[in-house]
Design a protein around this motif. Sequence first.
Motif, PDB file in Angstrom:
ATOM      1  N   SER A  27      74.859  44.620  18.248  1.00 49.70           N
ATOM      2  CA  SER A  27      75.390  43.442  18.786  1.00 49.70           C
ATOM      3  C   SER A  27      75.679  43.301  20.124  1.00 49.70           C
ATOM      4  N   GLN A  28      75.929  44.722  20.770  1.00 52.82           N
ATOM      5  CA  GLN A  28      75.863  44.638  22.137  1.00 52.82           C
ATOM      6  C   GLN A  28      74.659  44.383  22.873  1.00 52.82           C
ATOM      7  N   LEU A  29      73.583  45.031  22.290  1.00 55.35           N
ATOM      8  CA  LEU A  29      72.093  44.435  22.590  1.00 55.35           C
ATOM      9  C   LEU A  29      72.126  43.042  22.629  1.00 55.35           C
TER      10      LEU A  29
ATOM     11  N   ILE B 150      78.414  60.006  30.768  1.00 58.82           N
ATOM     12  CA  ILE B 150      77.206  59.365  31.102  1.00 58.82           C
ATOM     13  C   ILE B 150      77.670  57.867  31.835  1.00 58.82           C
ATOM     14  N   SER B 151      77.196  57.600  32.847  1.00 61.23           N
ATOM     15  CA  SER B 151      77.348  56.429  33.539  1.00 61.23           C
ATOM     16  C   SER B 151      76.465  56.124  34.619  1.00 61.23           C
ATOM     17  N   LYS B 152      75.845  55.151  34.398  1.00 58.31           N
ATOM     18  CA  LYS B 152      74.529  54.722  35.195  1.00 58.31           C
ATOM     19  C   LYS B 152      75.066  54.418  36.553  1.00 58.31           C
ATOM     20  N   SER B 153      76.069  53.436  36.602  1.00 57.45           N
ATOM     21  CA  SER B 153      76.438  53.029  37.875  1.00 57.45           C
ATOM     22  C   SER B 153      77.411  54.218  38.523  1.00 57.45           C
ATOM     23  N   GLY B 154      77.939  54.939  37.658  1.00 63.75           N
ATOM     24  CA  GLY B 154      78.933  55.961  38.017  1.00 63.75           C
ATOM     25  C   GLY B 154      80.198  55.396  38.543  1.00 63.75           C
ATOM     26  N   SER B 155      80.532  54.463  38.234  1.00 64.26           N
ATOM     27  CA  SER B 155      81.674  53.738  39.002  1.00 64.26           C
ATOM     28  C   SER B 155      82.513  52.838  37.860  1.00 64.26           C
ATOM     29  N   THR B 156      82.146  53.096  36.720  1.00 59.75           N
ATOM     30  CA  THR B 156      82.743  52.384  35.511  1.00 59.75           C
ATOM     31  C   THR B 156      84.228  52.994  35.052  1.00 59.75           C
ATOM     32  N   LEU B 157      85.246  52.127  35.347  1.00 57.69           N
ATOM     33  CA  LEU B 157      86.580  52.752  35.194  1.00 57.69           C
ATOM     34  C   LEU B 157      86.767  53.468  33.782  1.00 57.69           C
TER      35      LEU B 157
ATOM     36  N   GLY C 123      76.150  50.607  26.678  1.00 58.31           N
ATOM     37  CA  GLY C 123      75.127  51.193  26.401  1.00 58.31           C
ATOM     38  C   GLY C 123      75.128  52.563  26.674  1.00 58.31           C
ATOM     39  N   SER C 124      75.871  52.912  27.225  1.00 58.35           N
ATOM     40  CA  SER C 124      76.141  54.396  27.510  1.00 58.35           C
ATOM     41  C   SER C 124      76.801  55.579  26.574  1.00 58.35           C
ATOM     42  N   TYR C 125      77.081  54.858  25.301  1.00 57.89           N
ATOM     43  CA  TYR C 125      77.275  55.485  24.393  1.00 57.89           C
ATOM     44  C   TYR C 125      77.302  54.930  22.901  1.00 57.89           C
TER      45      TYR C 125
ATOM     46  N   GLY D 134      71.781  50.090  30.539  1.00 61.37           N
ATOM     47  CA  GLY D 134      72.489  50.860  29.586  1.00 61.37           C
ATOM     48  C   GLY D 134      72.108  50.479  28.250  1.00 61.37           C
ATOM     49  N   ARG D 135      72.023  49.516  27.824  1.00 65.16           N
ATOM     50  CA  ARG D 135      71.801  49.066  26.132  1.00 65.16           C
ATOM     51  C   ARG D 135      70.439  49.283  25.865  1.00 65.16           C
ATOM     52  N   PHE D 136      69.646  49.550  26.825  1.00 68.94           N
ATOM     53  CA  PHE D 136      67.833  49.598  26.466  1.00 68.94           C
ATOM     54  C   PHE D 136      67.694  51.278  26.773  1.00 68.94           C
TER      55      PHE D 136
END
Length: 427
Positions: free
Chosen positions: A274-276, A130-137, A79-81, A194-196
């Motif tokens: 699809s992701q949503l 862009i990363s909401k959690s700030g921890s996605t690898l 959802g971040s891109y 993210g997806r929203f």
Amino acid sequence: MTYIQFDFQNPIIFKETQMIKFQQQLKNIHHKLCVQKQQKNPCLDWMNIHQTEDNFKIQELAKKIRNRFQFLVVIGIGGSYAGAKAAIEMLQGTMNHGTKILFVGQNMSSSYIHQILEQLHDKDFAIHMISKSGSTLEPALAFRIFRTFLEKKYGENGAQERIFVTTNPNDGNLLKLSQKKKYTIFALPENICGRFSVLTSVGLLPMAVAGIDIEYVQKGATTAYKELFSQIFNFNNPVYQYVLYRNLLYQSGKKIELFVNYDPDMLAFGKWWSQLFAESEGKNHKGIFPSTVIFSTDLHTIGQYIQEGERHLFETVLWFENTLSNITIEADFENLDGLNDLAGQTLQNINKKAFLGTLQAHVEGGVPNFILTIPKKDAFSFGYLVYFFELAVTLSSYLNKVDPFNQPGVEAYKDYMYSLLNQCPIG
Ligand code: PA5
């Protein structure tokens, strides 16, 4: 009459009792949503984001980036891109003449990153991380690579001028790093997953840099909100019709939904869609499997299966009445290809005949079809469609008694990946 037109062509007869049950449940869900919205339930914050206050800041920054940089590297996954990519491809295809947007951080392919670095080595560029959690690898690794590249080339101060970050405002490595390095930070509201988030800085900044009129995008979303989510429950509302019938189809054994477009510029939108639906609905061993196709291209790849394979799917076709350009087939005096019968016709008209012919064939073959018709492919329509589908998936998830706003299953691969990497998750 709503901006979107809804039609349903269905060869299946539904059980009356099931239909009444779903109608009543949807009515109750609608009522609950209205109450929760009035009580400002944070889970529904996404419903208000077409009124974002960051707009002015986003537009000012976008103007600066456009004036100064040839490229904006957007780093994010899921959802971040996906929303920004959907908008840019839908509205500009390959015709972006301004600052070009490159997307990284959605994979860990060495050759993909290498190619982007090669493309940028003698160019000046900015980064939107862009990363909401700030921890996605995936995005964290890409950020390290591209941030280091800028720091080496322009020093800490030069990198600082070129890096913009969207993350949650409360914690995480990305927030700490960005504060320390004094990057410009956009806060992603805690309750918007993210997806929203496409109508926040997550999607709006890349769109504005690409030259898309984000006011118009938000106007489309606002119109959808007004048309589709009123206090009074109305079954003629296209969202309710879509949700009701797709769930009746699901109950009758149709487990796969194909989202169909007739324009390759809609592929990224299909991926966003699809992701949503997959991340919102696919839980507790339930949920329609969403997939996306481009016709007539894919009629020559999986068309055979759709027409005659297992009868477990239905289609949702998105059709735009008008296109950006009208190419007309010219007459050819020799007519060696035998196409003169089509001379004088526009490609759009021929594409529409392909759509109508396919619709008839697939419905006759036992594939129910939803048809969503939109007047034209523009920024307004993008905003409208985002709102339409976000509302639809929220209602549909509640109808199936799953929480649309979490995605616990995504963690499973991460645990194994990190144990193979023999380290704790970053952040
Ligand atoms: O929809 C979602 O919430 C997810 O797809 C996330 O956007 C995705 O996993 C990326 O997460 P984050 O922004 O925390 O890096």
